[in-house]
Write a protein that holds these residues in place. Structure first.
Motif, PDB file in Angstrom:
ATOM      1  N   GLN A  92      51.197  40.200  35.557  1.00  0.00           N
ATOM      2  CA  GLN A  92      50.745  39.319  35.922  1.00  0.00           C
ATOM      3  C   GLN A  92      50.765  39.441  37.412  1.00  0.00           C
ATOM      4  O   GLN A  92      50.503  38.104  38.010  1.00  0.00           O
ATOM      5  CB  GLN A  92      51.330  37.393  36.097  1.00  0.00           C
ATOM      6  CG  GLN A  92      50.925  37.455  34.391  1.00  0.00           C
ATOM      7  CD  GLN A  92      51.933  36.031  33.887  1.00  0.00           C
ATOM      8  OE1 GLN A  92      52.996  36.347  34.053  1.00  0.00           O
ATOM      9  NE2 GLN A  92      51.723  35.070  32.922  1.00  0.00           N
ATOM     10  N   ASP A 136      48.396  41.790  38.874  1.00  0.00           N
ATOM     11  CA  ASP A 136      46.635  40.947  39.244  1.00  0.00           C
ATOM     12  C   ASP A 136      46.821  39.797  40.312  1.00  0.00           C
ATOM     13  O   ASP A 136      45.985  39.525  40.879  1.00  0.00           O
ATOM     14  CB  ASP A 136      46.880  39.495  37.488  1.00  0.00           C
ATOM     15  CG  ASP A 136      46.391  40.364  36.327  1.00  0.00           C
ATOM     16  OD1 ASP A 136      45.624  41.217  36.739  1.00  0.00           O
ATOM     17  OD2 ASP A 136      46.876  40.146  35.175  1.00  0.00           O
ATOM     18  N   ARG A 137      47.687  38.719  40.573  1.00  0.00           N
ATOM     19  CA  ARG A 137      47.930  37.873  41.733  1.00  0.00           C
ATOM     20  C   ARG A 137      47.774  38.866  43.111  1.00  0.00           C
ATOM     21  O   ARG A 137      46.978  38.455  43.654  1.00  0.00           O
ATOM     22  CB  ARG A 137      49.741  37.442  41.499  1.00  0.00           C
ATOM     23  CG  ARG A 137      49.824  36.275  42.696  1.00  0.00           C
ATOM     24  CD  ARG A 137      50.575  35.079  42.760  1.00  0.00           C
ATOM     25  NE  ARG A 137      50.752  34.476  41.226  1.00  0.00           N
ATOM     26  CZ  ARG A 137      51.060  33.293  40.939  1.00  0.00           C
ATOM     27  NH1 ARG A 137      52.322  32.762  41.942  1.00  0.00           N
ATOM     28  NH2 ARG A 137      50.984  32.832  40.454  1.00  0.00           N
ATOM     29  N   THR A 187      46.048  41.740  43.330  1.00  0.00           N
ATOM     30  CA  THR A 187      45.150  42.307  43.615  1.00  0.00           C
ATOM     31  C   THR A 187      44.058  41.365  44.284  1.00  0.00           C
ATOM     32  O   THR A 187      43.521  41.629  44.753  1.00  0.00           O
ATOM     33  CB  THR A 187      44.217  42.550  41.841  1.00  0.00           C
ATOM     34  OG1 THR A 187      45.315  43.842  41.725  1.00  0.00           O
ATOM     35  CG2 THR A 187      43.361  43.671  42.141  1.00  0.00           C
ATOM     36  N   GLU A 188      44.570  39.936  43.391  1.00  0.00           N
ATOM     37  CA  GLU A 188      43.545  39.184  43.971  1.00  0.00           C
ATOM     38  C   GLU A 188      43.587  38.607  45.384  1.00  0.00           C
ATOM     39  O   GLU A 188      42.609  38.333  45.793  1.00  0.00           O
ATOM     40  CB  GLU A 188      43.351  37.660  42.525  1.00  0.00           C
ATOM     41  CG  GLU A 188      43.078  37.763  41.374  1.00  0.00           C
ATOM     42  CD  GLU A 188      42.003  38.204  41.758  1.00  0.00           C
ATOM     43  OE1 GLU A 188      40.858  37.522  41.907  1.00  0.00           O
ATOM     44  OE2 GLU A 188      40.953  38.915  40.524  1.00  0.00           O
ATOM     45  N   ALA A 189      45.187  38.923  45.758  1.00  0.00           N
ATOM     46  CA  ALA A 189      45.073  38.333  47.585  1.00  0.00           C
ATOM     47  C   ALA A 189      44.307  39.834  48.387  1.00  0.00           C
ATOM     48  O   ALA A 189      44.605  39.185  49.416  1.00  0.00           O
ATOM     49  CB  ALA A 189      46.817  38.445  47.615  1.00  0.00           C
ATOM     50  N   LYS A 212      41.674  41.426  47.531  1.00  0.00           N
ATOM     51  CA  LYS A 212      40.363  41.630  47.502  1.00  0.00           C
ATOM     52  C   LYS A 212      39.551  41.957  48.957  1.00  0.00           C
ATOM     53  O   LYS A 212      38.627  42.305  49.034  1.00  0.00           O
ATOM     54  CB  LYS A 212      39.987  41.311  45.959  1.00  0.00           C
ATOM     55  CG  LYS A 212      39.910  42.502  45.068  1.00  0.00           C
ATOM     56  CD  LYS A 212      39.615  41.670  43.789  1.00  0.00           C
ATOM     57  CE  LYS A 212      39.532  42.060  42.704  1.00  0.00           C
ATOM     58  NZ  LYS A 212      38.474  42.031  41.352  1.00  0.00           N
ATOM     59  N   GLU A 224      33.419  45.994  48.570  1.00  0.00           N
ATOM     60  CA  GLU A 224      33.394  45.796  47.203  1.00  0.00           C
ATOM     61  C   GLU A 224      33.041  46.656  46.532  1.00  0.00           C
ATOM     62  O   GLU A 224      34.119  46.751  45.134  1.00  0.00           O
ATOM     63  CB  GLU A 224      31.572  45.547  46.570  1.00  0.00           C
ATOM     64  CG  GLU A 224      31.140  44.298  45.297  1.00  0.00           C
ATOM     65  CD  GLU A 224      29.940  44.072  45.276  1.00  0.00           C
ATOM     66  OE1 GLU A 224      29.860  43.652  44.066  1.00  0.00           O
ATOM     67  OE2 GLU A 224      29.986  43.776  46.303  1.00  0.00           O
TER      68      GLU A 224
END
Length: 264
Positions: free
Chosen positions: A118, A121-122, A124-126, A128, A133
């Protein structure tokens, strides 16, 4: 003579009985044949706690793009490394009392109570939005402060560093050198603190095979395992010698006493 033979027989029986009692006290998993241990024990997901140390590595197809998120690591440092070598280059972050880490560029990120995937994931989203791309950033997180403390009546009291974030109570005791003969096998204490700082205590009975089905069979980071000493702990430093000779000397004394009384 007949009386003497009867006395000897009684003493031998006493010695054998004492040996059986001692074996019953120190033998592990005594009821294994009558317990179903095939049921699956779920390995608990490790959740991040305050003061945990996380090592984090960000990578992408363009190493220079990941550089701002890897403090003190050169952009090409991990491009040709094996997994273990790259892990050693991961930068460490301490989870503060509010449950945050201060991550480069992003700032404070809440990680308290999250599992390692988790957190990945957190993060990675922050990050990106800072990548093109086609750069596909990947975040690798490792809990480098997964430690277990084993103290008390074990032959090698120690702090155990757990590399793969998974260790059972049996493995922890084995790595601490196993219990001494004076350790209380039916009453091993586990002290655990959760992510909110609340402590709990659990007791194990290692003589009982049901330990394999315990929800606390697998340990968590910062767990403390304490093996209590038996009340009648011997004074002798030579445990094996004392354990072996004490019942024999008792029998010899009894035999000598009986022989003297019968010859009077």
């Amino acid at each position: 003579m007949k009386k003497l033979l009867i006395a000897v027989a009684l003493c031998v029986m006493t010695l054998l009985f004492s040996g059986c009692v001692m074996t019953k006290q120190v033998s592990y998993f005594q009821n294994l044949d009558s317990i179903d241990i095939t049921q699956r024990v779920v390995v608990p997901e490790v959740k991040i706690k305050t003061n945990d140390e996380l090592t984090i590595l960000v990578s992408s197809v363009t190493p220079a793009a990941a550089m701002p998120f890897n403090m003190n690591i050169s952009p090409n440092a991990t491009s040709s490394m094996s997994g273990n070598a790259a892990a050693k280059c991961m930068y460490s972050y301490i989870v503060d009392n509010d449950g945050n880490i201060n991550f480069p560029v992003i700032g404070k990120i809440k990680v308290l109570g999250l599992t390692r995937p988790q957190v990945e994931d957190r993060l990675t989203e922050a990050i990106k939005p800072y990548f093109a791309e086609n750069e596909n950033p990947v975040v690798k997180v490792r809990l480098s402060s997964f430690r277990i403390t084993v103290i008390g009546e074990v032959t090698g009291t120690k702090v155990i560093n757990v590399e793969n974030e998974r260790i059972s109570i049996i493995e922890a005791l084995a790595q601490a050198g196993d219990l001494s003969v004076y350790g209380k096998r039916p009453n091993i204490l586990l002290v655990r603190e959760n992510s909110s700082g609340e402590k709990m205590a659990v007791r194990y009975n290692i003589n009982d095979a049901r330990i394999f089905n315990s929800p606390y069979y697998y340990l968590e980071q910062n767990d403390i395992v304490y093996v209590e000493p038996q009340k009648a702990k011997a004074r002798s430093a030579d445990v094996s010698s004392y354990t072996f000779w004490t019942p024999i000397s008792s029998v010899l004394i009894s035999l000598a006493t009986l022989a003297i009384s019968l010859t009077k």
